[in-house]
Scaffold this active site. Structure first.
Site, PDB file in Angstrom:
ATOM      1  N   TYR A 128       0.720  -1.066   0.367  1.00 61.02           N
ATOM      2  CA  TYR A 128      -0.334   0.021   0.088  1.00 61.02           C
ATOM      3  C   TYR A 128       0.803   1.110   0.029  1.00 61.02           C
ATOM      4  CZ  TYR A 128      -2.754   3.592   1.688  1.00 61.02           C
ATOM      5  OH  TYR A 128      -3.986   4.551   1.499  1.00 61.02           O
ATOM      6  N   ARG A 175       1.885   8.678  12.512  1.00 59.85           N
ATOM      7  CA  ARG A 175       0.712  10.037  14.002  1.00 59.85           C
ATOM      8  C   ARG A 175      -0.790  10.741  13.521  1.00 59.85           C
ATOM      9  NH1 ARG A 175       1.931  14.997   9.642  1.00 59.85           N
ATOM     10  NH2 ARG A 175       0.445  13.991   9.029  1.00 59.85           N
ATOM     11  N   PHE A 245      13.260  20.607  -1.870  1.00 61.23           N
ATOM     12  CA  PHE A 245      11.728  20.317  -1.674  1.00 61.23           C
ATOM     13  C   PHE A 245      11.627  18.958  -1.750  1.00 61.23           C
ATOM     14  CE2 PHE A 245       8.993  17.779  -4.515  1.00 61.23           C
ATOM     15  CZ  PHE A 245       7.950  17.833  -4.290  1.00 61.23           C
TER      16      PHE A 245
END
Length: 374
Positions: A128, A175, A245
Site C-alpha cells: 500500500y 501520527r 522541496f
C-alpha cells in the site's frame, strides 16, 4: 499564540519572527501568478485547497518543474482519493483506476458516487505504502532527472526514491492513528498491531495504553530504517529548489516521529510539532550538513527516550546506531545567539509585539485611506 508557545525555545522564537518579516521568501520565493495561464491558475487553486504543506514547497520549485510537479501531484492525489474510497466496490474501482488516464482528457468528467468511508483493515502495508507514496517518489525523481535539474542517477535509483515516499507515508499513518480511527479508517498494519490487541481500535482504551505505545514504538522503529536511504538520496541533489522541496518534508517527518515516539498522546489527541519548530526546520534544511545535523538531533532525542522494557528497544538502538555511521556531525545545530534564553525570549517578545502593532497600524491606515477614497 504561536509566539507564546515558542517562549521556552528562543531559537524557534527568533526564526518565527524572521519568517514573518521576510525570511519565508528566502526559502520559498513568491510565485508570479500573473504569468500563469487560466488553466494553470486553476491547478494551483486546487493545489492550495488540497495540501497547504506540499503546495508551499511545490510552488518554490524552479521554472517549468514547478508546473509539472503541481499537475503530477494533483493527478496522483485524485488517484489516491479514488483508491482509498472503501465505499466503491472492487468491480467498479479497478476499471476506474485502469482508465483514469483517459479521464484527464475529458473536461466534464466527474465522479460523484463516493459516500462516507467504511472501516476496512489494511492487510498489505508495504505494498500500500509503495503504491500511494513510493511511486510518487520514483515519478518525481524521474522528472528531476529528465529536466536535467538532477543527474540521471537520481531517477534511476528507484530504491532510494521509493524510500523517500515510504518514509513520509509511514510517518503520516503513524501520527494520524486517532484521526483515522474517528473517521473509520485503519492504516496501521494488521501484522503488527494484531500481536498486541484483537482490534486496532482497542489501543484507544486507557487499559491498553502500554500495549499501544509498544506497538507505536515498533512502527516508528520500522520507519527509521528508511533514513539511511533518505540521507543518500538528498546527498545526490544539486539544484537548490529541488533540494528544499525534498529535504523540508523529510526533516518535518523526522521531527514528527521524534514527537510521537513513546508518546501516549498519539492515542488521546493530536501530536504536532510546534509552528516555530517547523519554521526553524524550513529555514535550516537548505544544505546537506544542516540536514544531517537535524537528523542527528532528533535521533538523539529518540535514543535517550528508549525504554529498556520496550520490546523493540534493541532494534531501535540498532537502527539509530546505523544512522549515526552516515557521517552525522556529533553536535546539534549551532545556536544563532550567545544570549541567555530568558533575555532572548524577552527581546523576541518585544519584537513580536512591535511587529503586530505595526501590522495592525498599517491595516488601519489602509482601511482609512480606502474609506476616504469611497
Amino acid at each position: 499564540m504561536e509566539f507564546v508557545k515558542c517562549l521556552g525555545h528562543p531559537e524557534e522564537f527568533y526564526n518565527l519572527v524572521r519568517f514573518r518579516i521576510g525570511g519565508k521568501r528566502k526559502v520559498m520565493p513568491k510565485m508570479d501568478q500573473d504569468s500563469l495561464s487560466s488553466s494553470l491558475k486553476t491547478c494551483y487553486t486546487y493545489l492550495n485547497q488540497t495540501s497547504r504543506s506540499f503546495a508551499a514547497v511545490i510552488q518554490a520549485l524552479d521554472g517549468e518543474m514547478r508546473n509539472a510537479v503541481c499537475i503530477f501531484y494533483l493527478v496522483l492525489r485524485a488517484l489516491d482519493t479514488l483508491e482509498d474510497d472503501m465505499t466503491i466496490s472492487v468491480e467498479k474501482k479497478v476499471p476506474l483506476l485502469h482508465n483514469f488516464h483517459s479521464f484527464l482528457y475529458q473536461p466534464d468528467w466527474r465522479f460523484t458516487e463516493s459516500k462516507e468511508k467504511d472501516r476496512q483493515v489494511l492487510e498489505d502495508f508495504p505494498t500500500y505504502c509503495h503504491y500511494v507514496a513510493g511511486l510518487v517518489g520514483i515519478g518525481l525523481s524521474r522528472l528531476f532527472s529528465a529536466s536535467e535539474f538532477e543527474d540521471p542517477l537520481v531517477g534511476e535509483d528507484t530504491e532510494r526514491a521509493n524510500s523517500m515516499g515510504l518514509f513520509l507515508q509511514k510517518t503520516n499513518i503513524i501520527r494520524d492513528y486517532l484521526e483515522d480511527q474517528q473517521e473509520g479508517r485503519e492504516f496501521w498494519p494488521q501484522e503488527v498491531w494484531s500481536r498486541y490487541v484483537k482490534k486496532l481500535g482497542d489501543f484507544a482504551k486507557p487499559e491498553n495504553i502500554e500495549l499501544a505505545v509498544q506497538c507505536l514504538n515498533e512502527l516508528i522503529t520500522n520507519a527509521l530504517h528508511h533514513i539511511p536511504d533518505v540521507i543518500t538520496y538528498l546527498s545526490r541533489l544539486r539544484n537548490q529548489s529541488v533540494f528544499n522541496f525534498c529535504a523540508i518534508p523529510q526533516v518535518m517527518a523526522i521531527a514528527t516521529l521524534a514527537a510521537c515516539y513513546n508518546n501516549q498522546q498519539v492515542f488521546r489527541g493530536v501530536v504536532k510539532i510546534r509552528k516555530g519548530q517547523a519554521v526553524t526546520l524550513m529555514m535550516d534544511a537548505t544544505n546537506m550538513p544542516a540536514v544531517k545535523a537535524i537528523i542527528y538531533q532528533y535521533m538523539e532525542e529518540i535514543y535517550h527516550r528508549i525504554p529498556d522494557s520496550d520490546p523493540s528497544s534493541s532494534k531501535t538502538r540498532q537502527i539509530i546506531s546505523t544512522i549515526r555511521t552516515q557521517n552525522l556531525p556529533n553536535c546539534q545545530l549551532i545556536s544563532r545567539s550567545h544570549y541567555s534564553p530568558i533575555y532572548l525570549s524577552f527581546v523576541m517578545l518585544l519584537a513580536a509585539l512591535s511587529l503586530q502593532y505595526l501590522t495592525t497600524l498599517s491595516q488601519v491606515t489602509e482601511d482609512y485611506v480606502q474609506t476616504g477614497e469611497h
